[in-house]
Scaffold this motif. Structure first.
Motif, PDB file in Angstrom:
ATOM      1  N   ASP A 216       0.866  -1.185   0.000  1.00  0.00           N
ATOM      2  CA  ASP A 216       0.000   0.000   0.000  1.00  0.00           C
ATOM      3  C   ASP A 216       0.902   1.234   0.000  1.00  0.00           C
ATOM      4  O   ASP A 216       2.032   1.186   0.464  1.00  0.00           O
ATOM      5  N   ILE A 217       0.401   2.327  -0.548  1.00  0.00           N
ATOM      6  CA  ILE A 217       1.153   3.591  -0.561  1.00  0.00           C
ATOM      7  C   ILE A 217       0.284   4.668   0.076  1.00  0.00           C
ATOM      8  O   ILE A 217      -0.844   4.910  -0.364  1.00  0.00           O
ATOM      9  N   TYR A 218       0.806   5.263   1.124  1.00  0.00           N
ATOM     10  CA  TYR A 218       0.098   6.394   1.719  1.00  0.00           C
ATOM     11  C   TYR A 218       1.117   7.423   2.168  1.00  0.00           C
ATOM     12  O   TYR A 218       2.281   7.121   2.436  1.00  0.00           O
ATOM     13  N   ALA A 219       0.649   8.667   2.240  1.00  0.00           N
ATOM     14  CA  ALA A 219       1.532   9.775   2.580  1.00  0.00           C
ATOM     15  C   ALA A 219       0.772  10.784   3.428  1.00  0.00           C
ATOM     16  O   ALA A 219      -0.439  10.965   3.278  1.00  0.00           O
ATOM     17  N   GLY A 220       1.496  11.408   4.338  1.00  0.00           N
ATOM     18  CA  GLY A 220       0.910  12.441   5.184  1.00  0.00           C
ATOM     19  C   GLY A 220       1.778  13.679   5.158  1.00  0.00           C
ATOM     20  O   GLY A 220       3.002  13.592   5.070  1.00  0.00           O
ATOM     21  N   LEU A 221       1.151  14.821   5.215  1.00  0.00           N
ATOM     22  CA  LEU A 221       1.870  16.096   5.190  1.00  0.00           C
ATOM     23  C   LEU A 221       1.677  16.834   6.515  1.00  0.00           C
ATOM     24  O   LEU A 221       0.756  16.520   7.292  1.00  0.00           O
ATOM     25  N   GLU A 222       2.556  17.792   6.763  1.00  0.00           N
ATOM     26  CA  GLU A 222       2.486  18.553   8.014  1.00  0.00           C
ATOM     27  C   GLU A 222       1.161  19.286   8.156  1.00  0.00           C
ATOM     28  O   GLU A 222       0.675  19.507   9.266  1.00  0.00           O
ATOM     29  N   ASN A 223       0.562  19.666   7.028  1.00  0.00           N
ATOM     30  CA  ASN A 223      -0.698  20.412   7.092  1.00  0.00           C
ATOM     31  C   ASN A 223      -1.911  19.505   7.295  1.00  0.00           C
ATOM     32  O   ASN A 223      -3.052  19.972   7.238  1.00  0.00           O
ATOM     33  N   GLY A 224      -1.676  18.204   7.503  1.00  0.00           N
ATOM     34  CA  GLY A 224      -2.772  17.276   7.772  1.00  0.00           C
ATOM     35  C   GLY A 224      -3.290  16.544   6.560  1.00  0.00           C
ATOM     36  O   GLY A 224      -4.154  15.660   6.688  1.00  0.00           O
ATOM     37  N   VAL A 225      -2.812  16.886   5.355  1.00  0.00           N
ATOM     38  CA  VAL A 225      -3.246  16.210   4.132  1.00  0.00           C
ATOM     39  C   VAL A 225      -2.772  14.753   4.172  1.00  0.00           C
ATOM     40  O   VAL A 225      -1.627  14.468   4.523  1.00  0.00           O
ATOM     41  N   TYR A 226      -3.682  13.855   3.802  1.00  0.00           N
ATOM     42  CA  TYR A 226      -3.347  12.422   3.808  1.00  0.00           C
ATOM     43  C   TYR A 226      -3.906  11.785   2.533  1.00  0.00           C
ATOM     44  O   TYR A 226      -5.066  12.000   2.181  1.00  0.00           O
ATOM     45  N   ILE A 227      -3.084  11.025   1.845  1.00  0.00           N
ATOM     46  CA  ILE A 227      -3.560  10.297   0.662  1.00  0.00           C
ATOM     47  C   ILE A 227      -3.205   8.824   0.837  1.00  0.00           C
ATOM     48  O   ILE A 227      -2.190   8.471   1.441  1.00  0.00           O
ATOM     49  N   ASP A 228      -4.088   7.956   0.302  1.00  0.00           N
ATOM     50  CA  ASP A 228      -3.916   6.507   0.452  1.00  0.00           C
ATOM     51  C   ASP A 228      -4.322   5.839  -0.858  1.00  0.00           C
ATOM     52  O   ASP A 228      -5.446   6.040  -1.349  1.00  0.00           O
TER      53      ASP A 228
ATOM     54  N   SER B 222      -5.117   2.915  -1.403  1.00  0.00           N
ATOM     55  CA  SER B 222      -6.177   1.902  -1.245  1.00  0.00           C
ATOM     56  C   SER B 222      -7.563   2.538  -1.161  1.00  0.00           C
ATOM     57  O   SER B 222      -8.558   1.834  -0.962  1.00  0.00           O
ATOM     58  N   ASP B 223      -7.643   3.891  -1.285  1.00  0.00           N
ATOM     59  CA  ASP B 223      -8.899   4.647  -1.212  1.00  0.00           C
ATOM     60  C   ASP B 223      -9.503   4.656   0.189  1.00  0.00           C
ATOM     61  O   ASP B 223     -10.689   4.961   0.350  1.00  0.00           O
ATOM     62  N   TRP B 224      -8.710   4.317   1.192  1.00  0.00           N
ATOM     63  CA  TRP B 224      -9.218   4.364   2.571  1.00  0.00           C
ATOM     64  C   TRP B 224      -9.373   5.812   3.005  1.00  0.00           C
ATOM     65  O   TRP B 224      -8.487   6.638   2.823  1.00  0.00           O
ATOM     66  N   GLN B 225     -10.510   6.117   3.596  1.00  0.00           N
ATOM     67  CA  GLN B 225     -10.786   7.460   4.095  1.00  0.00           C
ATOM     68  C   GLN B 225     -10.635   7.460   5.608  1.00  0.00           C
ATOM     69  O   GLN B 225     -11.380   6.773   6.310  1.00  0.00           O
ATOM     70  N   PRO B 226      -9.677   8.196   6.130  1.00  0.00           N
ATOM     71  CA  PRO B 226      -9.435   8.181   7.583  1.00  0.00           C
ATOM     72  C   PRO B 226     -10.560   8.875   8.340  1.00  0.00           C
ATOM     73  O   PRO B 226     -11.235   9.765   7.802  1.00  0.00           O
ATOM     74  N   PRO B 227     -10.762   8.482   9.595  1.00  0.00           N
ATOM     75  CA  PRO B 227     -11.782   9.160  10.423  1.00  0.00           C
ATOM     76  C   PRO B 227     -11.316  10.575  10.780  1.00  0.00           C
ATOM     77  O   PRO B 227     -10.167  10.953  10.548  1.00  0.00           O
ATOM     78  N   ALA B 228     -12.222  11.322  11.359  1.00  0.00           N
ATOM     79  CA  ALA B 228     -11.926  12.733  11.646  1.00  0.00           C
ATOM     80  C   ALA B 228     -10.785  12.899  12.646  1.00  0.00           C
ATOM     81  O   ALA B 228     -10.050  13.886  12.598  1.00  0.00           O
ATOM     82  N   ASP B 229     -10.635  11.921  13.566  1.00  0.00           N
ATOM     83  CA  ASP B 229      -9.608  12.054  14.598  1.00  0.00           C
ATOM     84  C   ASP B 229      -8.250  11.476  14.160  1.00  0.00           C
ATOM     85  O   ASP B 229      -7.315  11.394  14.958  1.00  0.00           O
ATOM     86  N   PHE B 230      -8.133  11.055  12.903  1.00  0.00           N
ATOM     87  CA  PHE B 230      -6.877  10.478  12.418  1.00  0.00           C
ATOM     88  C   PHE B 230      -5.877  11.594  12.134  1.00  0.00           C
ATOM     89  O   PHE B 230      -6.158  12.529  11.385  1.00  0.00           O
ATOM     90  N   ILE B 231      -4.706  11.499  12.734  1.00  0.00           N
ATOM     91  CA  ILE B 231      -3.659  12.503  12.550  1.00  0.00           C
ATOM     92  C   ILE B 231      -2.429  11.811  11.964  1.00  0.00           C
ATOM     93  O   ILE B 231      -1.718  11.090  12.679  1.00  0.00           O
ATOM     94  N   PRO B 232      -2.166  11.995  10.671  1.00  0.00           N
ATOM     95  CA  PRO B 232      -1.058  11.268  10.022  1.00  0.00           C
ATOM     96  C   PRO B 232       0.314  11.576  10.618  1.00  0.00           C
ATOM     97  O   PRO B 232       1.192  10.725  10.652  1.00  0.00           O
TER      98      PRO B 232
END
Length: 199
Positions: free
Chosen positions: A145-157, A159-169
């Motif tokens: 799987d490939i996922y990435a998180g940025l300092e500004n909170g942006v997250y891409i995955d 696998s098309d998984w959508q993180p919950p509101a409390d998810f902090i990458p």
């Protein structure tokens, strides 16, 4: 023949004295039964032919020598087996470490290439997702799987998984380890947020 005979009778007496000494140490020297046994041993040994006495005298040291040789052989064989086993284990350990290092190096190279492609579109999350998804489809057998998180909170995955509101990458193990090392890194095992399985 006379000399041999004298020698063997002397040995017979020595044997009887050894037995008698042992009996003294056991505090049973004066026991009539012991005296009878010693006397019978003397008589029987003295009544043997020179050939029989010679055979007895040769058998005892031969048995002792064979025991010592067997003991030495056992010690040497144990040492050789132990050394061979240690060398085999060390060789196997080095072999599997080499495989693991090769695997790690190859995966690190793939991850670095993928990261460079994704980093080219940091200002466009949609393009980041498109690149990650495309790489995932083409190399899914290698990249789970490939996922990435940025300092500004942006997250891409991919696998098309959508993180919950409390998810902090930025608090995930893969993010904190990479930031701390400032390079491509391998984390310890952690629980995946999507499938809830060890990763």
């Amino acid at each position: 023949i006379f000399l041999f005979s004298v020698k063997y009778r002397y040995v017979s007496i020595v044997y009887s004295k050894i037995i008698k000494t042992f009996c003294l140490e056991c505090a049973i020297d004066n026991h009539p039964l012991i005296e009878i046994i010693i006397s019978n041993m003397k008589n029987r040994y003295s009544s043997l032919s020179i050939r029989a006495q010679l055979l007895i005298m040769l058998t005892i040291p031969f048995a002792v020598i064979m025991f010592l040789l067997s003991f030495v052989w056992f010690v040497q064989a144990k040492r050789i087996i132990t050394v061979n086993a240690q060398e085999t284990l060390i060789a196997e350990k080095n072999y599997y470490l080499s495989l693991l290092n090769t695997f790690e190096t190859e995966r690190a190279r793939i991850v670095e290439t993928t990261a460079r492609e994704v980093e080219r579109h940091l200002d466009d999350p949609q393009m980041m997702y498109a690149v990650a998804s495309n790489i995932d489809k083409n190399f899914h057998e290698i990249l789970f799987d490939i996922y990435a998180g940025l300092e500004n909170g942006v997250y891409i995955d991919s696998s098309d998984w959508q993180p919950p509101a409390d998810f902090i990458p930025t608090k995930r193990p893969w993010y904190t380890v990479a930031i701390r090392n400032n390079k491509t890194s391998f984390t310890d095992v952690y629980m995946d947020s999507v499938r809830n399985i060890p990763m």
